[in-house]
Design a protein around this motif. Sequence first.
Motif, PDB file in Angstrom:
ATOM      1  N   GLU A  15       0.832  -1.203   0.000  1.00 17.83           N
ATOM      2  CA  GLU A  15       0.000   0.000   0.000  1.00 17.83           C
ATOM      3  C   GLU A  15       0.868   1.256   0.000  1.00 17.83           C
ATOM      4  OE1 GLU A  15      -2.842  -0.405   3.151  1.00 17.83           O
ATOM      5  OE2 GLU A  15      -3.942  -1.952   2.074  1.00 17.83           O
ATOM      6  N   ARG A  16       1.969   1.247   0.724  1.00 13.35           N
ATOM      7  CA  ARG A  16       2.890   2.391   0.703  1.00 13.35           C
ATOM      8  C   ARG A  16       3.487   2.562  -0.693  1.00 13.35           C
ATOM      9  NH1 ARG A  16       4.997  -0.167   5.433  1.00 13.35           N
ATOM     10  NH2 ARG A  16       7.003  -0.341   4.369  1.00 13.35           N
ATOM     11  N   ARG A  17       3.788   1.454  -1.355  1.00  9.74           N
ATOM     12  CA  ARG A  17       4.328   1.515  -2.719  1.00  9.74           C
ATOM     13  C   ARG A  17       3.293   2.137  -3.660  1.00  9.74           C
ATOM     14  NH1 ARG A  17       3.691  -0.764  -7.271  1.00  9.74           N
ATOM     15  NH2 ARG A  17       2.273  -2.334  -6.484  1.00  9.74           N
ATOM     16  N   ARG A  18       2.023   1.739  -3.521  1.00  8.14           N
ATOM     17  CA  ARG A  18       0.965   2.306  -4.367  1.00  8.14           C
ATOM     18  C   ARG A  18       0.811   3.806  -4.138  1.00  8.14           C
ATOM     19  NH1 ARG A  18      -2.791  -2.144  -3.122  1.00  8.14           N
ATOM     20  NH2 ARG A  18      -4.038  -0.606  -2.048  1.00  8.14           N
ATOM     21  N   ILE A  19       0.910   4.224  -2.890  1.00 10.64           N
ATOM     22  CA  ILE A  19       0.814   5.654  -2.588  1.00 10.64           C
ATOM     23  C   ILE A  19       1.965   6.405  -3.251  1.00 10.64           C
ATOM     24  CG2 ILE A  19       0.962   7.390  -0.751  1.00 10.64           C
ATOM     25  CD1 ILE A  19      -0.515   5.271   1.048  1.00 10.64           C
ATOM     26  N   ARG A  20       3.181   5.868  -3.157  1.00  9.33           N
ATOM     27  CA  ARG A  20       4.338   6.506  -3.808  1.00  9.33           C
ATOM     28  C   ARG A  20       4.122   6.599  -5.318  1.00  9.33           C
ATOM     29  NH1 ARG A  20       7.280   2.716  -1.061  1.00  9.33           N
ATOM     30  NH2 ARG A  20       7.953   3.442   0.968  1.00  9.33           N
ATOM     31  N   ALA A  72      -6.541  10.936  -5.845  1.00  9.70           N
ATOM     32  CA  ALA A  72      -5.946   9.751  -6.480  1.00  9.70           C
ATOM     33  C   ALA A  72      -5.460   8.747  -5.434  1.00  9.70           C
ATOM     34  CB  ALA A  72      -4.792  10.177  -7.393  1.00  9.70           C
ATOM     35  N   ILE A  73      -4.913   9.237  -4.334  1.00  5.78           N
ATOM     36  CA  ILE A  73      -4.480   8.329  -3.260  1.00  5.78           C
ATOM     37  C   ILE A  73      -5.687   7.592  -2.707  1.00  5.78           C
ATOM     38  CG2 ILE A  73      -3.556   8.206  -0.910  1.00  5.78           C
ATOM     39  CD1 ILE A  73      -1.689  10.564  -1.684  1.00  5.78           C
ATOM     40  N   ARG A  74      -6.763   8.320  -2.450  1.00  3.12           N
ATOM     41  CA  ARG A  74      -7.973   7.685  -1.898  1.00  3.12           C
ATOM     42  C   ARG A  74      -8.551   6.635  -2.845  1.00  3.12           C
ATOM     43  NH1 ARG A  74      -9.235  12.790   0.730  1.00  3.12           N
ATOM     44  NH2 ARG A  74      -9.108  12.370   2.947  1.00  3.12           N
ATOM     45  N   GLN A  75      -8.437   6.871  -4.155  1.00  6.81           N
ATOM     46  CA  GLN A  75      -8.942   5.895  -5.121  1.00  6.81           C
ATOM     47  C   GLN A  75      -8.109   4.610  -5.096  1.00  6.81           C
ATOM     48  OE1 GLN A  75      -8.960   8.070  -8.805  1.00  6.81           O
ATOM     49  NE2 GLN A  75     -10.990   8.912  -8.441  1.00  6.81           N
ATOM     50  N   GLN A  76      -6.827   4.730  -4.873  1.00  8.66           N
ATOM     51  CA  GLN A  76      -5.941   3.555  -4.876  1.00  8.66           C
ATOM     52  C   GLN A  76      -5.868   2.850  -3.522  1.00  8.66           C
ATOM     53  OE1 GLN A  76      -4.115   2.012  -7.399  1.00  8.66           O
ATOM     54  NE2 GLN A  76      -5.511   3.262  -8.606  1.00  8.66           N
ATOM     55  N   VAL A  77      -5.986   3.605  -2.443  1.00  8.72           N
ATOM     56  CA  VAL A  77      -5.879   3.043  -1.089  1.00  8.72           C
ATOM     57  C   VAL A  77      -7.064   3.574  -0.287  1.00  8.72           C
ATOM     58  CG1 VAL A  77      -4.423   2.833   0.967  1.00  8.72           C
ATOM     59  CG2 VAL A  77      -3.355   2.995  -1.292  1.00  8.72           C
ATOM     60  N   SER A  78      -8.146   2.818  -0.287  1.00 13.79           N
ATOM     61  CA  SER A  78      -9.390   3.297   0.333  1.00 13.79           C
ATOM     62  C   SER A  78      -9.239   3.538   1.830  1.00 13.79           C
ATOM     63  CB  SER A  78     -10.523   2.312   0.063  1.00 13.79           C
ATOM     64  OG  SER A  78     -10.215   1.049   0.628  1.00 13.79           O
ATOM     65  N   GLU A  79      -8.291   2.888   2.469  1.00 10.71           N
ATOM     66  CA  GLU A  79      -8.069   3.088   3.903  1.00 10.71           C
ATOM     67  C   GLU A  79      -7.477   4.456   4.224  1.00 10.71           C
ATOM     68  OE1 GLU A  79      -6.611  -0.782   5.966  1.00 10.71           O
ATOM     69  OE2 GLU A  79      -5.877  -0.760   3.904  1.00 10.71           O
ATOM     70  N   ALA A  80      -6.934   5.143   3.230  1.00 11.70           N
ATOM     71  CA  ALA A  80      -6.313   6.451   3.438  1.00 11.70           C
ATOM     72  C   ALA A  80      -7.406   7.488   3.635  1.00 11.70           C
ATOM     73  CB  ALA A  80      -5.405   6.800   2.266  1.00 11.70           C
ATOM     74  N   THR A  81      -7.861   7.627   4.873  1.00 12.57           N
ATOM     75  CA  THR A  81      -8.973   8.524   5.176  1.00 12.57           C
ATOM     76  C   THR A  81      -8.501   9.904   5.613  1.00 12.57           C
ATOM     77  OG1 THR A  81      -9.061   7.649   7.417  1.00 12.57           O
ATOM     78  CG2 THR A  81     -10.539   6.646   5.778  1.00 12.57           C
ATOM     79  N   GLN A  82      -7.307   9.992   6.137  1.00 12.21           N
ATOM     80  CA  GLN A  82      -6.722  11.266   6.556  1.00 12.21           C
ATOM     81  C   GLN A  82      -5.436  11.463   5.763  1.00 12.21           C
ATOM     82  OE1 GLN A  82      -8.187  13.329   8.922  1.00 12.21           O
ATOM     83  NE2 GLN A  82      -9.868  11.855   8.802  1.00 12.21           N
ATOM     84  N   ILE A  83      -5.405  12.454   4.891  1.00 21.25           N
ATOM     85  CA  ILE A  83      -4.240  12.673   4.027  1.00 21.25           C
ATOM     86  C   ILE A  83      -3.771  14.111   4.193  1.00 21.25           C
ATOM     87  CG2 ILE A  83      -3.369  12.683   1.657  1.00 21.25           C
ATOM     88  CD1 ILE A  83      -5.596  10.635   1.000  1.00 21.25           C
ATOM     89  N   PHE A  84      -2.482  14.249   4.488  1.00 23.45           N
ATOM     90  CA  PHE A  84      -1.880  15.571   4.645  1.00 23.45           C
ATOM     91  C   PHE A  84      -0.655  15.642   3.736  1.00 23.45           C
ATOM     92  CE2 PHE A  84      -4.088  14.550   8.533  1.00 23.45           C
ATOM     93  CZ  PHE A  84      -4.873  15.684   8.723  1.00 23.45           C
ATOM     94  N   LEU A  85      -0.695  16.560   2.787  1.00 23.97           N
ATOM     95  CA  LEU A  85       0.396  16.726   1.836  1.00 23.97           C
ATOM     96  C   LEU A  85       1.024  18.089   2.064  1.00 23.97           C
ATOM     97  CD1 LEU A  85      -1.483  15.462  -1.336  1.00 23.97           C
ATOM     98  CD2 LEU A  85       0.079  14.160   0.130  1.00 23.97           C
ATOM     99  N   GLU A  86       2.341  18.103   2.109  1.00 27.94           N
ATOM    100  CA  GLU A  86       3.082  19.348   2.280  1.00 27.94           C
ATOM    101  C   GLU A  86       3.965  19.548   1.060  1.00 27.94           C
ATOM    102  OE1 GLU A  86       6.339  21.241   5.331  1.00 27.94           O
ATOM    103  OE2 GLU A  86       4.926  19.772   6.108  1.00 27.94           O
ATOM    104  N   ALA A  87       3.753  20.651   0.371  1.00 29.54           N
ATOM    105  CA  ALA A  87       4.502  20.924  -0.855  1.00 29.54           C
ATOM    106  C   ALA A  87       5.731  21.768  -0.548  1.00 29.54           C
ATOM    107  CB  ALA A  87       3.610  21.657  -1.844  1.00 29.54           C
TER     108      ALA A  87
END
Length: 105
Positions: A15-20, A72-87
Motif C-alpha cells: 500500500e505504501r508503494r501504491r501511494i508513492r 488519487a491516493i484515496r482511489q488507490q488506497v481506500s483506507e487512506a482517510t486522513q491525508i496531509f500533503l506538504e509541498a
Amino acid sequence: NSRDLLLGAALPREERRRIREVILSFPEVTSIYRLLTMRIGTKSALVTAEIHLIDGLNTDQIEQLLGRIEQAIRQQVSEATQIFLEAHPSEQPSEAGIERAGALG
C-alpha cells in the motif's frame, strides 16, 4: 496478518508503494522527501507526505494539484482517510530524500 491491524502501525509495504506510485505519477511532482503512514482504525489510515514540486506553480495551481493527488491516493488506497500533503519547492537530485528512480524500493 494481525500485525497489519495494529493501531499505530504503518500500512503494509504494498500500500505504501501504491501511494508513492500515485504521487509520482503527477508530472508536477519531482520527488517525495518523506512519506509516513499510520493505521488509525481498522479501516482507516493517516498518510502524510512531503513532496517537491516543479518550479513556477502559483498558489492556486499547487492547491488544485494537492487536491488531485489526495483524490488519487484515496482511489488507490481506500483506507487512506486522513491525508496531509506538504509541498516544497523542487530540490537538486542529490538533496531529495526519495528520488523518482528509487521511489519504489
